[in-house]
Design an enzyme around this catalytic site. Structure first.
Site, PDB file in Angstrom:
ATOM      1  N   CYS A 102      44.036  34.846  34.061  1.00 48.45           N
ATOM      2  CA  CYS A 102      44.588  36.245  33.580  1.00 48.45           C
ATOM      3  C   CYS A 102      45.154  36.061  32.666  1.00 48.45           C
ATOM      4  CB  CYS A 102      44.096  37.535  34.451  1.00 48.45           C
ATOM      5  SG  CYS A 102      42.195  37.887  34.851  1.00 48.45           S
ATOM      6  N   ASP A 133      47.352  43.108  36.687  1.00 47.19           N
ATOM      7  CA  ASP A 133      45.552  42.895  37.231  1.00 47.19           C
ATOM      8  C   ASP A 133      46.658  42.885  38.879  1.00 47.19           C
ATOM      9  OD1 ASP A 133      43.489  42.591  35.186  1.00 47.19           O
ATOM     10  OD2 ASP A 133      42.769  40.683  35.898  1.00 47.19           O
ATOM     11  N   LYS A 193      39.680  44.911  32.216  1.00 49.49           N
ATOM     12  CA  LYS A 193      39.346  44.551  30.866  1.00 49.49           C
ATOM     13  C   LYS A 193      38.119  43.679  31.754  1.00 49.49           C
ATOM     14  CE  LYS A 193      42.579  41.303  32.792  1.00 49.49           C
ATOM     15  NZ  LYS A 193      41.781  40.251  33.402  1.00 49.49           N
TER      16      LYS A 193
HETATM   17  C1  C5J Z   1      43.110  37.115  37.485  1.00 50.27           C
HETATM   18  C2  C5J Z   1      40.832  35.498  38.390  1.00 50.27           C
HETATM   19  N1  C5J Z   1      43.253  38.281  37.250  1.00 50.27           N
HETATM   20  N2  C5J Z   1      42.355  34.936  38.882  1.00 50.27           N
HETATM   21  N3  C5J Z   1      41.714  36.826  37.897  1.00 50.27           N
HETATM   22  O1  C5J Z   1      43.539  35.812  37.299  1.00 50.27           O
HETATM   23  O2  C5J Z   1      39.994  35.723  38.577  1.00 50.27           O
END
Ligand code: C5J
Length: 218
Positions: A156, A24, A123
């Site tokens: 994540c 991400d 995802k």
């Molecule tokens: C991720 C989030 N990628 N913090 N998303 O950690 O909402």
């Protein structure tokens, strides 16, 4: 076989069975003016991960992105409602609709842009194995080890590492290539992975991973 100096003990790295998984690294989480910044977070705490991740990325690559279909059919109502945000997932934000596929903020940051044909897993959840074909993609390539980078450490990244661990993968989390908006969660997120003899996996520096990576297939 190569050895990566890691905690809680050295990791026996098999380059033929390993994949780099970058979680991400999206504009909405890392850039000023994105969703993370709009929530009041300091994106500089995440941006320090970009340079070392880029160095690893030159050796091996596979990405994930958190986001949803434009019709939001895959957005659970509980996720939409969480936080009671005035501007949340699916709403118009500074970089297009927040965490919606195809919108500018959903893109991977330009510094780490995937190459044509490089695997990118979209995802809808926090974990990269939930409602995706990541497990099949890895198993079909004979991958059993994951070198994990990305954001955020406690959300994540941790969720994905726990999912991977339950599916039988060995994960090495690269400490300087994962980031959190909260320094205390960064520290605890890494400690939780390597605690109790490596209950979820290993933690290593990008420098120590780099020394083992020359043997890894791109
Ligand atoms: C991720 C989030 N990628 N913090 N998303 O950690 O909402």
């Amino acid at each position: 076989m190569a050895i990566i100096e890691a905690e809680p003990y050295p990791f026996e790295f098999d380059p033929a069975r390993a994949s780099l998984l970058i979680i991400d690294m999206q504009r909405d989480f890392l850039e000023p003016g994105g969703f993370g910044a709009a929530l009041g977070n300091d994106v500089l705490l995440l941006r320090r991960t970009i340079a070392p991740t880029r160095r690893l990325l030159e050796k091996a690559r596979a990405h994930t992105r958190e986001g949803h279909r434009p019709d939001l059919a895959d957005l659970p109502p509980a996720k939409k409602a969480r936080g009671k945000l005035p501007t949340g997932i699916g709403d118009p934000g500074p970089m297009g609709r927040i965490l919606v596929r195809g919108e500018p903020g959903h893109d991977i940051i330009p510094e780490l842009r995937p190459l044509p044909g490089e695997p990118v897993v979209d995802k809808p959840g926090k974990g990269a194995f939930h409602a995706t074909d990541l497990d099949a993609m890895l198993k079909n390539r004979g991958i059993t080890q994951l070198i994990v980078c990305g954001v955020t450490t406690e959300v994540c990244v941790n969720t994905t590492v726990r999912e991977a661990n339950d599916r039988g993968y060995d994960c090495v989390v690269v400490a300087d290539c994962v980031g959190s908006y909260f320094p205390e969660f960064q520290e605890m997120g890494l400690r939780m992975i390597k605690a109790q003899g490596g209950i979820f996996g290993w933690v290593a520096s990008s420098e120590d991973v780099m020394t083992a990576l020359p043997a890894m297939a791109p």
